[in-house]
Design an enzyme around this catalytic site. Sequence first.
Site, PDB file in Angstrom:
ATOM      1  CG  MET A  26     -31.307  18.605  -1.806  1.00 10.61           C
ATOM      2  SD  MET A  26     -31.967  17.007  -1.355  1.00 10.61           S
ATOM      3  CE  MET A  26     -32.172  17.218   0.408  1.00 10.61           C
ATOM      4  CG  HIS A  33     -28.773  26.390   1.793  1.00 11.57           C
ATOM      5  ND1 HIS A  33     -29.942  26.311   2.489  1.00 11.57           N
ATOM      6  CD2 HIS A  33     -28.441  25.117   1.457  1.00 11.57           C
ATOM      7  CE1 HIS A  33     -30.325  25.039   2.565  1.00 11.57           C
ATOM      8  NE2 HIS A  33     -29.422  24.293   1.963  1.00 11.57           N
ATOM      9  CB  SER A 182     -31.112  21.526   9.155  1.00 12.71           C
ATOM     10  OG  SER A 182     -31.837  20.561   8.411  1.00 12.71           O
TER      11      SER A 182
END
Length: 278
Positions: A26, A33, A182
């Site tokens: 996202m 990531h 996060s």
Amino acid sequence: MTRVIRTVAEARQLLAGRDLACVPTMGALHEGHLSLVRIAREHAAEVVVTIFVNPLQFGPGEDFERYPRAFERDLAQLEAEGVEWVFAPSVQEMYPDGSLQPTVFAGEAGSRFEGAARPGHFDGMLTVVRRLLQIIEPRVAVFGLKDAQQLALIKTMVREQKIPVQVVSAPISREADGLARSSRNVYLNTQQRAAAPTINRALERAAELLDEGAPVESALAAATDLINAEPELEIEYLDLVDPDRFEPLTDAYPGALLITVVRAGSTRLLDNLELSAA
Ligand code: AMP
């Protein structure tokens, strides 16, 4: 040179016949990531990262509007990793005619924990993941163990719906103090950020106790006490589950998962820890 694709038609045309590993995200990319991107790189000739903040997996009153978006910064990071393709469609492109309805349903294993806390979230997530896999047709798709229940549901969907993709799971990437990375960590204020590493420490403590043969209940209680000692943190759930169906366990075994969501203010921090063999 990273090429950005915005439409489904272009994706089909440009990606057809390529040997691809896909990393769905996202956006608001961080080192976690990028660790998935590096794993993807080992599995296929070319890497495609998708960036799409999926409205269907956010409930009313959740943070869809304020979810961090940083496309130019994301792109620069992916360029630096040598990623070949970025697929960043609009909402209209993914849900034509305003058809914001799920077409995949998570079922019972998706009804507990995150599914209970966020009704409809997993249906929305599975719907977009299946759509992305159908558009891109990667040979491999990489997902993080950080979102363990999500990963379990994706594996089940791929198996049940016979989607021709190999699902690869990536370990949780953590900050130096143990906090799981996060995109939502940017919401934390200074005090909340300082308290947050206790979450991982508490899971580690519970795992240690289980390893020493403590009953599940007392290991969970010890972890709960550690987190409750932090005024900034509030436990939403903390449990030991099997890694496929997310059913609570009364006995520990290697491979079982300690899972938790802890709130710091209005930010939900997810974490989990897999029990290892003694
Ligand atoms: P998101 O952008 O949050 O939807 O995450 C995209 C992918 O990155 C998912 O497969 C996540 O599980 C994974 N991911 C996010 N944070 C981490 C992390 N700290 N460690 C490993 N994987 C992660």
